[in-house]
Design a protein around this motif. Sequence first.
Motif, PDB file in Angstrom:
ATOM      1  N   UNK A 182     -12.889  15.162 -30.458  1.00  0.00           N
ATOM      2  CA  UNK A 182     -13.192  16.436 -29.821  1.00  0.00           C
ATOM      3  C   UNK A 182     -14.536  16.401 -29.120  1.00  0.00           C
ATOM      4  N   UNK A 183     -15.484  15.619 -29.676  1.00  0.00           N
ATOM      5  CA  UNK A 183     -16.814  15.593 -29.103  1.00  0.00           C
ATOM      6  C   UNK A 183     -17.018  14.378 -28.221  1.00  0.00           C
ATOM      7  N   UNK A 184     -18.048  14.416 -27.391  1.00  0.00           N
ATOM      8  CA  UNK A 184     -18.319  13.329 -26.469  1.00  0.00           C
ATOM      9  C   UNK A 184     -18.822  12.092 -27.203  1.00  0.00           C
ATOM     10  N   UNK A 185     -18.457  10.932 -26.679  1.00  0.00           N
ATOM     11  CA  UNK A 185     -18.972   9.677 -27.187  1.00  0.00           C
ATOM     12  C   UNK A 185     -20.199   9.351 -26.357  1.00  0.00           C
ATOM     13  N   UNK A 186     -21.384   9.462 -26.947  1.00  0.00           N
ATOM     14  CA  UNK A 186     -22.616   9.274 -26.181  1.00  0.00           C
ATOM     15  C   UNK A 186     -23.393   8.079 -26.717  1.00  0.00           C
ATOM     16  N   UNK A 187     -23.827   8.169 -27.967  1.00  0.00           N
ATOM     17  CA  UNK A 187     -24.719   7.178 -28.544  1.00  0.00           C
ATOM     18  C   UNK A 187     -24.110   5.781 -28.563  1.00  0.00           C
ATOM     19  N   UNK A 188     -22.847   5.677 -28.928  1.00  0.00           N
ATOM     20  CA  UNK A 188     -22.213   4.360 -29.086  1.00  0.00           C
ATOM     21  C   UNK A 188     -21.219   4.063 -27.973  1.00  0.00           C
TER      22      UNK A 188
ATOM     23  N   UNK B 131      -8.366   7.461 -30.343  1.00  0.00           N
ATOM     24  CA  UNK B 131      -8.408   8.646 -31.204  1.00  0.00           C
ATOM     25  C   UNK B 131      -9.872   9.016 -31.428  1.00  0.00           C
ATOM     26  N   UNK B 132     -10.309  10.066 -30.789  1.00  0.00           N
ATOM     27  CA  UNK B 132     -11.702  10.484 -30.849  1.00  0.00           C
ATOM     28  C   UNK B 132     -11.819  11.723 -31.731  1.00  0.00           C
ATOM     29  N   UNK B 133     -12.352  11.551 -32.948  1.00  0.00           N
ATOM     30  CA  UNK B 133     -12.477  12.633 -33.919  1.00  0.00           C
ATOM     31  C   UNK B 133     -11.132  13.304 -34.180  1.00  0.00           C
ATOM     32  N   UNK B 134     -10.155  12.481 -34.481  1.00  0.00           N
ATOM     33  CA  UNK B 134      -8.784  12.961 -34.701  1.00  0.00           C
ATOM     34  C   UNK B 134      -8.298  12.708 -36.125  1.00  0.00           C
TER      35      UNK B 134
ATOM     36  N   UNK C 264      -5.442  15.779 -28.241  1.00  0.00           N
ATOM     37  CA  UNK C 264      -5.970  16.289 -26.979  1.00  0.00           C
ATOM     38  C   UNK C 264      -7.040  17.353 -27.192  1.00  0.00           C
ATOM     39  N   UNK C 265      -6.771  18.269 -28.103  1.00  0.00           N
ATOM     40  CA  UNK C 265      -7.656  19.399 -28.391  1.00  0.00           C
ATOM     41  C   UNK C 265      -7.996  20.144 -27.101  1.00  0.00           C
ATOM     42  N   UNK C 266      -9.298  20.325 -26.810  1.00  0.00           N
ATOM     43  CA  UNK C 266      -9.723  21.043 -25.605  1.00  0.00           C
ATOM     44  C   UNK C 266      -9.783  20.117 -24.381  1.00  0.00           C
TER      45      UNK C 266
ATOM     46  N   UNK D 133      -1.980   7.694 -18.572  1.00  0.00           N
ATOM     47  CA  UNK D 133      -2.551   8.272 -19.788  1.00  0.00           C
ATOM     48  C   UNK D 133      -1.605   9.304 -20.383  1.00  0.00           C
ATOM     49  N   UNK D 134      -1.195   9.062 -21.631  1.00  0.00           N
ATOM     50  CA  UNK D 134      -0.387  10.014 -22.390  1.00  0.00           C
ATOM     51  C   UNK D 134      -1.291  10.621 -23.457  1.00  0.00           C
ATOM     52  N   UNK D 135      -1.394  11.922 -23.475  1.00  0.00           N
ATOM     53  CA  UNK D 135      -2.235  12.591 -24.471  1.00  0.00           C
ATOM     54  C   UNK D 135      -1.367  13.502 -25.333  1.00  0.00           C
ATOM     55  N   UNK D 136      -1.468  13.330 -26.646  1.00  0.00           N
ATOM     56  CA  UNK D 136      -0.601  14.036 -27.595  1.00  0.00           C
ATOM     57  C   UNK D 136      -1.422  14.929 -28.518  1.00  0.00           C
ATOM     58  N   UNK D 137      -0.962  16.147 -28.709  1.00  0.00           N
ATOM     59  CA  UNK D 137      -1.595  17.042 -29.682  1.00  0.00           C
ATOM     60  C   UNK D 137      -0.537  17.975 -30.254  1.00  0.00           C
ATOM     61  N   UNK D 138      -0.721  18.352 -31.497  1.00  0.00           N
ATOM     62  CA  UNK D 138       0.220  19.259 -32.154  1.00  0.00           C
ATOM     63  C   UNK D 138       0.068  20.687 -31.619  1.00  0.00           C
ATOM     64  N   UNK D 139      -1.071  20.964 -30.966  1.00  0.00           N
ATOM     65  CA  UNK D 139      -1.353  22.276 -30.385  1.00  0.00           C
ATOM     66  C   UNK D 139      -1.450  22.123 -28.865  1.00  0.00           C
ATOM     67  N   UNK D 140      -0.556  22.752 -28.134  1.00  0.00           N
ATOM     68  CA  UNK D 140      -0.525  22.604 -26.674  1.00  0.00           C
ATOM     69  C   UNK D 140      -1.180  23.776 -25.935  1.00  0.00           C
ATOM     70  N   UNK D 141      -1.973  24.566 -26.628  1.00  0.00           N
ATOM     71  CA  UNK D 141      -2.521  25.787 -26.028  1.00  0.00           C
ATOM     72  C   UNK D 141      -3.517  25.526 -24.903  1.00  0.00           C
ATOM     73  N   UNK D 142      -4.068  24.307 -24.821  1.00  0.00           N
ATOM     74  CA  UNK D 142      -5.039  24.008 -23.763  1.00  0.00           C
ATOM     75  C   UNK D 142      -4.450  23.120 -22.666  1.00  0.00           C
ATOM     76  N   UNK D 143      -3.175  22.808 -22.761  1.00  0.00           N
ATOM     77  CA  UNK D 143      -2.554  21.872 -21.814  1.00  0.00           C
ATOM     78  C   UNK D 143      -2.632  22.361 -20.364  1.00  0.00           C
ATOM     79  N   UNK D 144      -2.292  23.612 -20.118  1.00  0.00           N
ATOM     80  CA  UNK D 144      -2.286  24.137 -18.746  1.00  0.00           C
ATOM     81  C   UNK D 144      -3.675  24.083 -18.119  1.00  0.00           C
TER      82      UNK D 144
END
Length: 254
Positions: free
Chosen positions: A1-7, A96-99, A27-29, A49-60
């Motif tokens: 969910x968060x940005x990968x910055x430091x690493x 998978x970033x914070x998933x 996918x989250x937000x 790129x295929x992005x999968x999430x159980x919550x599709x509320x932010x897809x549009x």
Amino acid sequence: MYKIVTAERFFWEGIDLNNKVVLEGGTSWGNTTRIIVNKILENNWNTKLISVDIDDSHFNEIEDELRQSYNQLQLMKGDLSNLDFIEDESIDVVICNYTMSSVNQFPLRVLKALKELYRVLKKDGQLLITEEMPLWSIDNTEFCYWSKRSRIIKSISVLKAMPHFNEIYPNDLEESLKIVGFRNIECQQFKEKIDAELATKFLDKKKQTLIKGSNDLDNDNVTKGFVQLTEELVKKFEGTEEFSAPAYIIKAKK
């Protein structure tokens, strides 16, 4: 969910997405989706790129933002522990970033998810995982805000009889990867820079869940107490751009 910055350097080192099919788990937000798309565009890669999430509320919202610059994005609603809509050995890279801490809300489900990711990856396919480090000590001074935030979020979930994130120690996740069959496992721990706006946004979302949801404990004092704790923590970090949190990256191959 968060940005990968430091690493970021370690995360992308040795990763070439050109002419590859990439699966994003969670996918989250769309924060990581945007990071991947930007990386693809920067390198002029031909990548699906295929992005999968159980919550599709932010897809549009995500599709509306990215469709003009990138037309190979496919957003799919689904559970990472049951990817029956993705064929065996059809994916080159999984990100998978914070998933995994979200999948791990349910005991042992993370093993099912790792097994599915192993199944859909091609031979020699790469798995990239970024995760939060578990924080249990209330005396933790280095990551004071992150520790308080985590405990408040989890406590609200418990009060509402909802599952909550369960962070995984890196050695436990490494062992799980080995059990499933992954190899060439690398791990790096680091201090991540967390976007304060995103972190407080999620905290406020939990507060709304507390206020609006049903409460079978039927104790207004408990509800008011956690609302107060949440609001105080959000207010304390108004104007703050970022803060540190402990995290790690694991890279593995099939």
